[in-house]
Scaffold this motif. Structure first.
Motif, PDB file in Angstrom:
ATOM      1  N   ARG A 120      18.178   9.816   2.509  1.00 14.22           N
ATOM      2  CA  ARG A 120      18.840   9.256   1.153  1.00 14.22           C
ATOM      3  C   ARG A 120      17.671   9.698   0.241  1.00 14.22           C
ATOM      4  N   VAL A 121      18.425   9.938  -0.989  1.00 17.30           N
ATOM      5  CA  VAL A 121      17.629  10.232  -2.325  1.00 17.30           C
ATOM      6  C   VAL A 121      17.717   8.908  -3.079  1.00 17.30           C
ATOM      7  N   ASP A 122      16.539   8.038  -3.291  1.00 18.47           N
ATOM      8  CA  ASP A 122      16.624   6.755  -4.084  1.00 18.47           C
ATOM      9  C   ASP A 122      15.471   6.959  -4.914  1.00 18.47           C
ATOM     10  N   ASN A 131      20.254   6.088  -5.831  1.00 17.81           N
ATOM     11  CA  ASN A 131      20.574   5.671  -4.447  1.00 17.81           C
ATOM     12  C   ASN A 131      21.625   6.440  -4.049  1.00 17.81           C
ATOM     13  N   PHE A 132      21.236   7.560  -3.211  1.00 18.26           N
ATOM     14  CA  PHE A 132      22.333   8.381  -2.875  1.00 18.26           C
ATOM     15  C   PHE A 132      22.087   9.128  -1.303  1.00 18.26           C
ATOM     16  N   THR A 133      22.923   9.261  -0.750  1.00 16.48           N
ATOM     17  CA  THR A 133      22.895   9.918   0.582  1.00 16.48           C
ATOM     18  C   THR A 133      22.558  11.350   0.316  1.00 16.48           C
ATOM     19  N   ALA A 145      24.076  13.870   1.059  1.00 17.61           N
ATOM     20  CA  ALA A 145      25.436  14.790   0.963  1.00 17.61           C
ATOM     21  C   ALA A 145      25.923  14.347  -0.592  1.00 17.61           C
ATOM     22  N   GLN A 146      25.739  13.004  -0.906  1.00 13.72           N
ATOM     23  CA  GLN A 146      26.293  12.569  -2.342  1.00 13.72           C
ATOM     24  C   GLN A 146      25.570  13.359  -3.352  1.00 13.72           C
ATOM     25  N   PHE A 147      24.038  13.404  -3.010  1.00 12.72           N
ATOM     26  CA  PHE A 147      23.269  13.978  -4.031  1.00 12.72           C
ATOM     27  C   PHE A 147      23.471  15.329  -4.063  1.00 12.72           C
ATOM     28  N   LEU A 148      23.745  16.041  -3.131  1.00 15.01           N
ATOM     29  CA  LEU A 148      24.207  17.557  -3.100  1.00 15.01           C
ATOM     30  C   LEU A 148      25.519  17.789  -3.784  1.00 15.01           C
ATOM     31  N   SER A 149      26.527  16.812  -3.649  1.00 14.04           N
ATOM     32  CA  SER A 149      27.701  17.000  -4.602  1.00 14.04           C
ATOM     33  C   SER A 149      27.437  16.788  -6.091  1.00 14.04           C
ATOM     34  N   PHE A 150      26.541  15.771  -6.098  1.00 12.58           N
ATOM     35  CA  PHE A 150      26.251  15.436  -7.528  1.00 12.58           C
ATOM     36  C   PHE A 150      25.581  16.663  -8.210  1.00 12.58           C
ATOM     37  N   ASN A 175      14.109  16.008  -3.721  1.00 20.54           N
ATOM     38  CA  ASN A 175      14.471  14.854  -4.007  1.00 20.54           C
ATOM     39  C   ASN A 175      14.397  13.675  -2.923  1.00 20.54           C
ATOM     40  N   ASP A 176      14.370  14.353  -1.829  1.00 21.56           N
ATOM     41  CA  ASP A 176      14.363  13.165  -0.453  1.00 21.56           C
ATOM     42  C   ASP A 176      13.027  13.615   0.058  1.00 21.56           C
ATOM     43  N   PHE A 177      12.114  13.008  -1.029  1.00 24.35           N
ATOM     44  CA  PHE A 177      10.744  12.894  -0.483  1.00 24.35           C
ATOM     45  C   PHE A 177      10.126  12.631   0.739  1.00 24.35           C
ATOM     46  N   ASP A 178      10.702  11.530   1.339  1.00 26.38           N
ATOM     47  CA  ASP A 178      10.278  10.818   2.621  1.00 26.38           C
ATOM     48  C   ASP A 178      11.274  11.304   3.740  1.00 26.38           C
TER      49      ASP A 178
END
Length: 168
Positions: free
Chosen positions: A54-56, A120-122, A124-129, A47-50
């Motif tokens: 960040r995963v946005d 819009n997550f960092t 680390a936030q996306f992993l925790s999510f 999900n952090d394609f670029d």
């Protein structure tokens, strides 16, 4: 002799009970991580394609193209989400259907890139999510612990602590 070859091909290709998941996985590069932490980390990488940390919504708009199995890149069907979550990540079909329900954020029965416009997550936030969603939203409900795969994975997530959730 031709009939024997065709029969052998049919057995190898189709398996004995419909289309064999083994063959589907082999032809679609399915090699899911065995452990839940690996599944969570794979979702972050995907999900952090670029790869900007960040995963946005822009990343997700590009990443959902990997869900496209029916040559319609504009919408996601439930079976495509189930296929992606079982093939790529190794979750149960029930969890794939659960995820489809979450993806349809506007509850209109159609999943497309617009359903992800608020992402819009960092990393680390996306992993925790990933961890929180699986543990608290999915496994907390006893009906989601029925399938053998869900039982194993929910038992595994019960043993994980938030401080364990880190990718290499």
């Amino acid at each position: 002799m031709l009939a024997l070859r065709l029969g052998l091909f049919a057995l190898l290709f189709c398996g004995t009970c419909g289309f064999s998941r083994y063959w589907f996985n082999m032809f679609n590069n399915c090699n899911p991580p065995e452990k839940l932490l690996g599944k969570f980390c794979a979702a972050v990488v995907d999900n952090d394609f670029d790869n900007d940390g960040r995963v946005d919504f822009r990343d997700v708009h590009k990443q959902i193209l990997f869900f496209n199995y029916d040559d319609d890149p504009c919408t996601l069907q439930q079976w495509e989400v189930v296929t992606r979550w079982t093939c790529r990540y190794g979750y149960s079909e029930e969890y794939g259907r659960f995820m489809y329900g979450l993806f349809d954020s506007d509850d209109n029965g159609v999943v497309n890139a617009d359903d992800f416009s608020t992402f819009n997550f960092t990393k680390a936030q996306f992993l925790s999510f990933q961890y929180i969603r699986f543990k608290d939203l999915y496994c907390r409900d006893p009906k989601n612990r029925v399938s053998p795969l869900d039982k194993v994975q929910c038992d595994e997530v019960d043993k994980l602590k938030p401080e364990d959730i880190k990718c290499p």
